[in-house]
Write a protein that holds these residues in place. Structure first.
Motif, PDB file in Angstrom:
ATOM      1  N   THR A 495       0.835  -1.195   0.000  1.00 16.41           N
ATOM      2  CA  THR A 495       0.000   0.000   0.000  1.00 16.41           C
ATOM      3  C   THR A 495       0.870   1.245   0.000  1.00 16.41           C
ATOM      4  OG1 THR A 495      -1.794   1.180   1.153  1.00 16.41           O
ATOM      5  CG2 THR A 495      -0.213   0.019   2.533  1.00 16.41           C
ATOM      6  N   TYR A 496       0.415   2.246  -0.697  1.00 16.10           N
ATOM      7  CA  TYR A 496       1.122   3.537  -0.700  1.00 16.10           C
ATOM      8  C   TYR A 496       0.146   4.620  -1.137  1.00 16.10           C
ATOM      9  CZ  TYR A 496       1.526   3.730  -5.849  1.00 16.10           C
ATOM     10  OH  TYR A 496       1.260   3.809  -7.192  1.00 16.10           O
ATOM     11  N   LYS A 497       0.499   5.853  -0.895  1.00 14.55           N
ATOM     12  CA  LYS A 497      -0.334   6.996  -1.289  1.00 14.55           C
ATOM     13  C   LYS A 497       0.192   7.529  -2.618  1.00 14.55           C
ATOM     14  CE  LYS A 497      -1.938   8.460   3.268  1.00 14.55           C
ATOM     15  NZ  LYS A 497      -3.342   8.180   2.973  1.00 14.55           N
ATOM     16  N   GLY A 498      -0.684   7.523  -3.607  1.00 12.72           N
ATOM     17  CA  GLY A 498      -0.246   7.917  -4.938  1.00 12.72           C
ATOM     18  C   GLY A 498      -1.288   8.731  -5.678  1.00 12.72           C
ATOM     19  N   SER A 499      -1.283   8.565  -6.995  1.00 11.22           N
ATOM     20  CA  SER A 499      -2.135   9.385  -7.856  1.00 11.22           C
ATOM     21  C   SER A 499      -2.937   8.511  -8.808  1.00 11.22           C
ATOM     22  CB  SER A 499      -1.273  10.356  -8.674  1.00 11.22           C
ATOM     23  OG  SER A 499      -0.563   9.643  -9.682  1.00 11.22           O
ATOM     24  N   LEU A 500      -3.865   9.132  -9.516  1.00 12.32           N
ATOM     25  CA  LEU A 500      -4.508   8.470 -10.639  1.00 12.32           C
ATOM     26  C   LEU A 500      -3.459   8.229 -11.722  1.00 12.32           C
ATOM     27  CD1 LEU A 500      -7.686  10.742 -10.918  1.00 12.32           C
ATOM     28  CD2 LEU A 500      -7.535   8.525  -9.769  1.00 12.32           C
ATOM     29  N   THR A 501      -3.655   7.186 -12.507  1.00 13.12           N
ATOM     30  CA  THR A 501      -2.720   6.921 -13.613  1.00 13.12           C
ATOM     31  C   THR A 501      -3.297   7.364 -14.947  1.00 13.12           C
ATOM     32  OG1 THR A 501      -3.561   4.656 -13.795  1.00 13.12           O
ATOM     33  CG2 THR A 501      -1.613   5.012 -12.405  1.00 13.12           C
ATOM     34  N   MET A 502      -4.435   8.038 -14.907  1.00 14.65           N
ATOM     35  CA  MET A 502      -5.026   8.661 -16.085  1.00 14.65           C
ATOM     36  C   MET A 502      -5.319  10.112 -15.756  1.00 14.65           C
ATOM     37  SD  MET A 502      -7.598   5.780 -17.680  1.00 14.65           S
ATOM     38  CE  MET A 502      -6.952   4.268 -18.387  1.00 14.65           C
ATOM     39  N   PRO A 503      -5.417  10.972 -16.760  1.00 10.51           N
ATOM     40  CA  PRO A 503      -5.710  12.381 -16.474  1.00 10.51           C
ATOM     41  C   PRO A 503      -6.926  12.496 -15.576  1.00 10.51           C
ATOM     42  CG  PRO A 503      -5.210  12.070 -18.797  1.00 10.51           C
ATOM     43  CD  PRO A 503      -5.316  10.696 -18.190  1.00 10.51           C
ATOM     44  N   PRO A 504      -6.918  13.429 -14.578  1.00  9.60           N
ATOM     45  CA  PRO A 504      -5.958  14.532 -14.371  1.00  9.60           C
ATOM     46  C   PRO A 504      -4.805  14.195 -13.428  1.00  9.60           C
ATOM     47  CG  PRO A 504      -7.855  14.855 -12.970  1.00  9.60           C
ATOM     48  CD  PRO A 504      -8.109  13.580 -13.719  1.00  9.60           C
ATOM     49  N   TYR A 505      -4.549  12.911 -13.138  1.00  7.27           N
ATOM     50  CA  TYR A 505      -3.412  12.469 -12.332  1.00  7.27           C
ATOM     51  C   TYR A 505      -3.405  13.062 -10.914  1.00  7.27           C
ATOM     52  CZ  TYR A 505      -1.856  11.327 -17.070  1.00  7.27           C
ATOM     53  OH  TYR A 505      -1.789  10.848 -18.352  1.00  7.27           O
ATOM     54  N   ASN A 506      -4.583  13.267 -10.351  1.00  6.10           N
ATOM     55  CA  ASN A 506      -4.671  13.844  -8.995  1.00  6.10           C
ATOM     56  C   ASN A 506      -4.009  12.918  -7.975  1.00  6.10           C
ATOM     57  OD1 ASN A 506      -6.273  15.598 -10.377  1.00  6.10           O
ATOM     58  ND2 ASN A 506      -8.064  15.378  -9.076  1.00  6.10           N
ATOM     59  N   GLU A 507      -3.284  13.508  -7.025  1.00  5.37           N
ATOM     60  CA  GLU A 507      -2.667  12.736  -5.941  1.00  5.37           C
ATOM     61  C   GLU A 507      -3.686  12.567  -4.818  1.00  5.37           C
ATOM     62  OE1 GLU A 507       1.029  14.622  -4.948  1.00  5.37           O
ATOM     63  OE2 GLU A 507       1.996  13.989  -6.822  1.00  5.37           O
TER      64      GLU A 507
END
Length: 559
Positions: A495-507
């Motif tokens: 598990t980790y805190k990340g972003s979307l991998t499609m636009p808009p790539y929000n974290e």
């Protein structure tokens, strides 16, 4: 030293302020507070404190560091004179900084004073009122390394004194301490209790407290200069809880009915009222109707080396340790700290009667439930609250090793399935995308296999019907049957805190990536690769590139 005496009113005691002197630090500084230890540090204690006659003084906010971290051991000792709570830590212990301190002060030990009835027992009085007990918490300046060495210096030791009021109901904060009393009835005995973090016992405050300097006498006849803090928040204890203190024995095998010290005269010393805030009609604040959680922070050491945290802290602090990064990332099991969290809870994922839609977006294949359908819910693990299923999507490539977005130990897979959820506290998926805790994505690595996986058959049949861009087909929740319920409940994951991998790539994403890959037949993978994009060309590769991240940003979880 020349001083000026301020004439007191009828209700005020004398407050002594220095005239301007080259040897006196400027008024308003922390050094000015410390200066009074030289003239008032050997005055006797305890004393009466009150808003009336105190001198308001501003300091930085007091910060409580690591008070949520579990100790390795907690020992309860009946010395024959008092009851002592001492702790051992495998790594960094709790400490205070800010407030009146010029350097951090480490937690040392906790001890208690009490009386033989409800009308007395506290060392200090407030507004000339006594209380049935008092808890005193000792801190020492970190640079002196030990409490014994710190006592030799006028700025070495601070005592925080919590008044304990009588309450009709027991104080839950004291329960885990009093639980060990029957095992230390006799003097010079000790027992293990807990262990629990000190935040379970200590009311944490950052303003609104009294401070003065005075002498600390010991049973050995020594005396030391100590800074005394009396916060306005208090503990409380029921009659039954207070009675437990009086059952402890002294060194002569008699009940230790009272061990509070006699009140001393103020003798014109300063009593500072630090950062006054709340109602000033009474010097002590009323008992809260509901227990209020104090604010404690995690030290930089634990944030940098999270694997030093004890196992009991993994559940509540895992979310704090990880910083959002851009996704996807390459995960190294060796670099991941290994923690244990509460189990993940998947609700409603295998209700095969639920109606859904499978569509070709031109970028991926997307599975969504129809509007009005009760959606599955995800909770537990690293998540705070419940997350509602939004859709399932896939990534893939033209070969069997570059189709997954995440890499584990530098190994790639043929495809990746991602189940996207949004936090139920937000009104919609669109709103959740703007929040740092808005989205949770559960990812499965799909490994190419010579043999088809029969659990993917319903999905494959649906994919055959949506080869063209914007094609849609009706389907049921049976397409989720490839998710093994036993693996979800028991299988390890990252598990980790990340972003979307499609636009808009929000974290805004809490990623959960199961370690065990799911087999999928090579011919079944062809059904993904034959989907067409908006230009009516096969989508051969829809994987976002890898992004750099701190080595500890991902955590390996064993359920």
């Amino acid at each position: 030293m020349a001083v000026a005496k301020v004439k007191p009113s009828e209700e005020e005691e004398i407050v002594v302020l220095p005239e301007e002197d080259a040897d006196v630090p400027p008024y308003g500084s922390l050094e000015w507070l410390q200066y009074w230890s030289s003239t008032e540090g050997q005055l006797p204690t305890p004393i009466d404190v009150s808003i009336t006659g105190s001198l308001s003084y501003n300091c930085p906010d007091l910060r409580w560091i690591n008070f949520n971290v579990y100790p390795n051991k907690v020992k309860l000792t009946n010395t024959g004179y008092t009851l002592v709570v001492s702790t051992k830590w495998k790594a960094e212990r709790p400490y205070l900084e800010g407030g009146p301190f010029m350097e951090k002060h480490m937690l040392s030990q906790i001890h208690f004073h009490w009386g033989d009835d409800l009308m007395k027992g506290s060392d200090h009085t407030v507004d000339k009122r006594t209380y049935p007990a008092e808890m005193q918490v000792t801190f020492f300046r970190a640079e002196y390394m030990t409490q014994e060495e710190a006592l030799r210096h006028p700025d070495g030791v601070t005592m925080i004194c919590y008044l304990i009021k009588y309450g009709v109901n027991p104080d839950k904060r004291l329960n885990w301490i009093i639980e060990g009393f029957p095992r230390v009835r006799e003097a010079k005995t000790h027992t293990k209790i807990g262990p629990y973090p000190m935040s379970r016992l200590l009311p944490m405050f950052y303003e609104d407290y009294f401070l003065y300097w005075g002498q600390l006498p010991t049973t050995k006849g020594d005396s030391f200069s100590v800074k005394w803090l009396i916060p306005r928040p208090t503990l409380f204890a029921s009659f039954e809880q207070l009675s437990e203190f009086r059952k402890l024995w002294d060194p002569w095998d008699e009940p230790n009915l009272a061990n509070f010290r006699p009140l001393q005269e103020r003798q014109g010393r300063h009593v500072f009222f630090i950062n006054p805030h709340w109602c000033k009609y009474n010097s002590l604040l009323p008992m809260p109707r509901d227990e209020e959680a104090g604010v404690t922070f995690l030290s930089q050491s634990y944030q940098k080396y999270p694997w030093l945290l004890p196992p009991q802290n993994h559940d509540e602090l895992a979310r704090l340790l990880m910083k959002h990064v851009q996704s996807p990332i390459s995960i190294s099991t060796v670099l991941c700290p290994q923690l244990s969290l509460q189990p993940l809870n998947f609700q409603g994922y295998w209700d095969n009667n639920q109606k859904a839609i499978l569509s070709n977006t031109g970028e991926t294949a997307k599975f969504m439930f129809k509007p009005g359908v009760s959606k599955p819910v995800l909770s537990g693990g690293p998540l705070d609250g419940e997350y509602i299923f939004e859709h399932m999507q896939f990534s893939w490539s033209f070969d069997n090793s570059t189709g997954c977005e995440h890499l584990v130990d530098d190994r790639g897979y043929a495809a990746e399935s991602q189940l996207v959820h949004y936090n139920s506290k937000y009104e919609s998926f669109e709103v959740a995308l703007t929040q740092t805790d808005g989205v949770a994505i559960v990812a499965f690595l799909l490994e190419a296999s010579e043999d088809p996986n029969p659990k993917f058959q319903n999905l494959v049949q649906g994919l055959e019907r949506i080869k063209k861009f914007e094609q849609r087909t009706k389907i049921t929740a049976e397409v989720l049957l490839w998710m093994d319920s036993d693996d979800l409940r028991e299988g390890p994951y990252y598990t980790y805190k990340g972003s979307l991998t499609m636009p808009p790539y929000n974290e805004c994403v809490d990623w959960i990536i199961f370690q065990k890959p799911v087999p999928i037949g090579i011919k079944q993978l062809t059904c993904l690769r034959q989907l067409h994009n908006v230009d009516d060309q096969p989508i051969e590769h829809n994987v976002r590139g890898l992004h750099d991240h701190p080595g500890y940003s991902a955590i390996f979880i064993k359920q």
